[in-house]
Motif scaffolding. Structure first.
Motif, PDB file in Angstrom:
ATOM      1  N   LEU A  72      12.081  -4.659  -5.513  1.00  0.00           N
ATOM      2  CA  LEU A  72      12.292  -6.096  -5.303  1.00  0.00           C
ATOM      3  C   LEU A  72      12.106  -6.547  -3.860  1.00  0.00           C
ATOM      4  O   LEU A  72      11.400  -7.511  -3.586  1.00  0.00           O
ATOM      5  N   HIS A  73      12.753  -5.868  -2.910  1.00  0.00           N
ATOM      6  CA  HIS A  73      12.780  -6.371  -1.534  1.00  0.00           C
ATOM      7  C   HIS A  73      11.917  -5.597  -0.550  1.00  0.00           C
ATOM      8  O   HIS A  73      11.472  -6.160   0.447  1.00  0.00           O
ATOM      9  N   LEU A  74      11.714  -4.316  -0.802  1.00  0.00           N
ATOM     10  CA  LEU A  74      10.925  -3.505   0.130  1.00  0.00           C
ATOM     11  C   LEU A  74       9.752  -2.866  -0.608  1.00  0.00           C
ATOM     12  O   LEU A  74       9.791  -2.714  -1.825  1.00  0.00           O
ATOM     13  N   ILE A  75       8.739  -2.488   0.150  1.00  0.00           N
ATOM     14  CA  ILE A  75       7.546  -1.880  -0.460  1.00  0.00           C
ATOM     15  C   ILE A  75       7.361  -0.476   0.120  1.00  0.00           C
ATOM     16  O   ILE A  75       7.023  -0.327   1.293  1.00  0.00           O
ATOM     17  N   PRO A  76       7.604   0.553  -0.698  1.00  0.00           N
ATOM     18  CA  PRO A  76       7.604   1.930  -0.181  1.00  0.00           C
ATOM     19  C   PRO A  76       6.232   2.614  -0.191  1.00  0.00           C
ATOM     20  O   PRO A  76       6.117   3.796  -0.516  1.00  0.00           O
ATOM     21  N   TYR A  77       5.183   1.865   0.154  1.00  0.00           N
ATOM     22  CA  TYR A  77       3.822   2.415   0.136  1.00  0.00           C
ATOM     23  C   TYR A  77       3.196   2.349   1.524  1.00  0.00           C
ATOM     24  O   TYR A  77       3.244   1.308   2.194  1.00  0.00           O
ATOM     25  N   GLU A  78       2.582   3.458   1.934  1.00  0.00           N
ATOM     26  CA  GLU A  78       1.977   3.547   3.261  1.00  0.00           C
ATOM     27  C   GLU A  78       0.934   2.462   3.504  1.00  0.00           C
ATOM     28  O   GLU A  78       0.921   1.825   4.563  1.00  0.00           O
ATOM     29  N   SER A  79       0.047   2.232   2.524  1.00  0.00           N
ATOM     30  CA  SER A  79      -1.060   1.292   2.742  1.00  0.00           C
ATOM     31  C   SER A  79      -0.560  -0.118   3.055  1.00  0.00           C
ATOM     32  O   SER A  79      -1.188  -0.864   3.814  1.00  0.00           O
ATOM     33  N   PHE A  80       0.610  -0.486   2.523  1.00  0.00           N
ATOM     34  CA  PHE A  80       1.182  -1.800   2.831  1.00  0.00           C
ATOM     35  C   PHE A  80       1.466  -1.931   4.325  1.00  0.00           C
ATOM     36  O   PHE A  80       1.288  -2.996   4.913  1.00  0.00           O
ATOM     37  N   TYR A  81       1.892  -0.839   4.938  1.00  0.00           N
ATOM     38  CA  TYR A  81       2.270  -0.863   6.356  1.00  0.00           C
ATOM     39  C   TYR A  81       1.077  -0.691   7.295  1.00  0.00           C
ATOM     40  O   TYR A  81       1.106  -1.186   8.419  1.00  0.00           O
ATOM     41  N   VAL A  82       0.041   0.013   6.861  1.00  0.00           N
ATOM     42  CA  VAL A  82      -1.045   0.329   7.798  1.00  0.00           C
ATOM     43  C   VAL A  82      -2.292  -0.540   7.623  1.00  0.00           C
ATOM     44  O   VAL A  82      -3.116  -0.624   8.525  1.00  0.00           O
ATOM     45  N   ARG A  83      -2.424  -1.188   6.467  1.00  0.00           N
ATOM     46  CA  ARG A  83      -3.585  -2.061   6.268  1.00  0.00           C
ATOM     47  C   ARG A  83      -3.314  -3.449   6.842  1.00  0.00           C
ATOM     48  O   ARG A  83      -2.212  -3.975   6.730  1.00  0.00           O
ATOM     49  N   GLU A  84      -4.339  -4.038   7.437  1.00  0.00           N
ATOM     50  CA  GLU A  84      -4.184  -5.369   8.028  1.00  0.00           C
ATOM     51  C   GLU A  84      -3.843  -6.424   6.982  1.00  0.00           C
ATOM     52  O   GLU A  84      -3.103  -7.376   7.250  1.00  0.00           O
ATOM     53  N   ASP A  85      -4.370  -6.247   5.760  1.00  0.00           N
ATOM     54  CA  ASP A  85      -4.113  -7.244   4.716  1.00  0.00           C
ATOM     55  C   ASP A  85      -2.813  -6.971   3.940  1.00  0.00           C
ATOM     56  O   ASP A  85      -2.463  -7.693   3.025  1.00  0.00           O
ATOM     57  N   GLN A  86      -2.110  -5.896   4.325  1.00  0.00           N
ATOM     58  CA  GLN A  86      -0.837  -5.511   3.687  1.00  0.00           C
ATOM     59  C   GLN A  86      -0.953  -5.372   2.170  1.00  0.00           C
ATOM     60  O   GLN A  86      -0.026  -5.675   1.421  1.00  0.00           O
ATOM     61  N   MET A  87      -2.096  -4.875   1.730  1.00  0.00           N
ATOM     62  CA  MET A  87      -2.297  -4.619   0.301  1.00  0.00           C
ATOM     63  C   MET A  87      -2.039  -3.141   0.020  1.00  0.00           C
ATOM     64  O   MET A  87      -2.383  -2.277   0.825  1.00  0.00           O
ATOM     65  N   VAL A  88      -1.432  -2.855  -1.128  1.00  0.00           N
ATOM     66  CA  VAL A  88      -1.235  -1.460  -1.537  1.00  0.00           C
ATOM     67  C   VAL A  88      -2.545  -0.952  -2.123  1.00  0.00           C
ATOM     68  O   VAL A  88      -3.099  -1.555  -3.045  1.00  0.00           O
ATOM     69  N   GLU A  89      -3.046   0.152  -1.581  1.00  0.00           N
ATOM     70  CA  GLU A  89      -4.317   0.731  -2.041  1.00  0.00           C
ATOM     71  C   GLU A  89      -4.045   1.606  -3.262  1.00  0.00           C
ATOM     72  O   GLU A  89      -3.485   2.690  -3.163  1.00  0.00           O
ATOM     73  N   THR A  90      -4.421   1.102  -4.428  1.00  0.00           N
ATOM     74  CA  THR A  90      -4.108   1.824  -5.668  1.00  0.00           C
ATOM     75  C   THR A  90      -5.266   2.705  -6.147  1.00  0.00           C
ATOM     76  O   THR A  90      -5.112   3.470  -7.084  1.00  0.00           O
ATOM     77  N   GLY A  91      -6.409   2.604  -5.519  1.00  0.00           N
ATOM     78  CA  GLY A  91      -7.578   3.356  -5.986  1.00  0.00           C
ATOM     79  C   GLY A  91      -7.788   4.664  -5.242  1.00  0.00           C
ATOM     80  O   GLY A  91      -6.957   5.103  -4.454  1.00  0.00           O
ATOM     81  N   GLY A  92      -8.931   5.264  -5.497  1.00  0.00           N
ATOM     82  CA  GLY A  92      -9.270   6.552  -4.896  1.00  0.00           C
ATOM     83  C   GLY A  92      -9.572   6.475  -3.419  1.00  0.00           C
ATOM     84  O   GLY A  92      -9.732   7.497  -2.755  1.00  0.00           O
ATOM     85  N   ALA A  93      -9.670   5.263  -2.874  1.00  0.00           N
ATOM     86  CA  ALA A  93      -9.980   5.107  -1.455  1.00  0.00           C
ATOM     87  C   ALA A  93      -8.764   5.380  -0.563  1.00  0.00           C
ATOM     88  O   ALA A  93      -8.874   5.371   0.656  1.00  0.00           O
ATOM     89  N   ASN A  94      -7.621   5.621  -1.169  1.00  0.00           N
ATOM     90  CA  ASN A  94      -6.427   5.867  -0.371  1.00  0.00           C
ATOM     91  C   ASN A  94      -6.597   7.161   0.445  1.00  0.00           C
ATOM     92  O   ASN A  94      -6.893   8.208  -0.123  1.00  0.00           O
ATOM     93  N   PRO A  95      -6.388   7.102   1.768  1.00  0.00           N
ATOM     94  CA  PRO A  95      -6.640   8.277   2.617  1.00  0.00           C
ATOM     95  C   PRO A  95      -5.814   9.511   2.266  1.00  0.00           C
ATOM     96  O   PRO A  95      -6.261  10.635   2.497  1.00  0.00           O
ATOM     97  N   VAL A  96      -4.625   9.314   1.689  1.00  0.00           N
ATOM     98  CA  VAL A  96      -3.802  10.496   1.389  1.00  0.00           C
ATOM     99  C   VAL A  96      -4.404  11.342   0.273  1.00  0.00           C
ATOM    100  O   VAL A  96      -4.160  12.548   0.206  1.00  0.00           O
ATOM    101  N   THR A  97      -5.200  10.727  -0.588  1.00  0.00           N
ATOM    102  CA  THR A  97      -5.700  11.475  -1.752  1.00  0.00           C
ATOM    103  C   THR A  97      -6.626  12.623  -1.340  1.00  0.00           C
ATOM    104  O   THR A  97      -6.677  13.643  -2.023  1.00  0.00           O
ATOM    105  N   ASP A  98      -7.329  12.469  -0.227  1.00  0.00           N
ATOM    106  CA  ASP A  98      -8.203  13.552   0.242  1.00  0.00           C
ATOM    107  C   ASP A  98      -7.389  14.800   0.582  1.00  0.00           C
ATOM    108  O   ASP A  98      -7.771  15.917   0.229  1.00  0.00           O
ATOM    109  N   MET A  99      -6.269  14.588   1.268  1.00  0.00           N
ATOM    110  CA  MET A  99      -5.421  15.736   1.627  1.00  0.00           C
ATOM    111  C   MET A  99      -4.759  16.329   0.389  1.00  0.00           C
ATOM    112  O   MET A  99      -4.654  17.543   0.251  1.00  0.00           O
TER     113      MET A  99
END
Length: 204
Positions: A72-99
């Motif tokens: 409800l109040h917080l967003i526990p996803y890295e992409s929200f914090y590091v992307r300029e548009d504050q969008m959660v990256e739900t696809g395969g382009a997420n950098p963590v998936t490579d590791m």
């Protein structure tokens, strides 16, 4: 080896608490294990912990707090914090998936109920996965692999968790309505920073 086993246990515990609501089994484990309770000093002193039955604790206190903090109040996803548009990256382009792929770590989205692989609980689980691999290499006396796995852990912390998780955890501590999640936020933050320092010292 004892230090690595402790790290395995802490990453597992933090991942479980941050990933989804508690169930009766996990709550019972926390309440009955003095070693675990020592990590939650505010919870340990909270009178209601032993005055209210576990079902009520879960349904009226802990699980509503989890939903408040994670959905409800917080967003526990890295992409929200590091992307300029504050969008959660739900696809395969997420950098963590490579590791994750490089080290045979699969995210079970149905079990974890996350929309993206960069959820804080999943990233803690990946560190748990790497610490287990380190422990196995220690047991096999494969010192070269131990060194390599520690370097991967350090890289993942610095490229990912350290870059954003402290901000989420500080907000989580501030927003928490129960001592469980207040303590969990503080513990996770302190542990992340100290583990990063430990791995940096080990790599010298």
């Amino acid at each position: 080896m004892q230090q690595t086993q402790a790290r395995v246990n802490i990453y597992a515990l933090m991942s479980r608490i941050l990933l989804q609501e508690l169930d009766a089994k996990t709550l019972k484990m926390i309440k009955e294990d003095e070693n675990i309770l020592d990590f939650f000093p505010t919870l340990k002193e909270w009178k209601q912990l032993n005055e209210i039955d576990n079902t009520k604790l879960l349904e009226e206190y802990f699980n509503p707090d989890f939903v408040n903090l994670s959905i409800l109040h917080l967003i526990p996803y890295e992409s929200f914090y590091v992307r300029e548009d504050q969008m959660v990256e739900t696809g395969g382009a997420n950098p963590v998936t490579d590791m994750y792929s490089a080290y045979n770590f699969m995210v079970d989205y149905e079990a974890s109920r996350t929309v993206s692989s960069d959820h804080i609980g999943v990233e803690f689980e990946f560190m748990h996965h790497l610490c287990q691999a380190e422990l196995k290499a220690m047991e096999d006396e494969d010192l070269e692999s131990v060194k390599e796995i520690r370097e991967v852990q350090r890289e993942f912390l610095n490229k990912h968790l350290i870059n954003w998780a402290p901000l989420y955890l500080i907000n989580m501590k501030f927003e928490a309505r129960t001592p469980l999640y207040y303590d969990a936020a503080e513990m996770a933050l302190e542990f992340l920073l100290s583990d990063n320092e430990y791995l940096s010292q080990e790599s010298k």
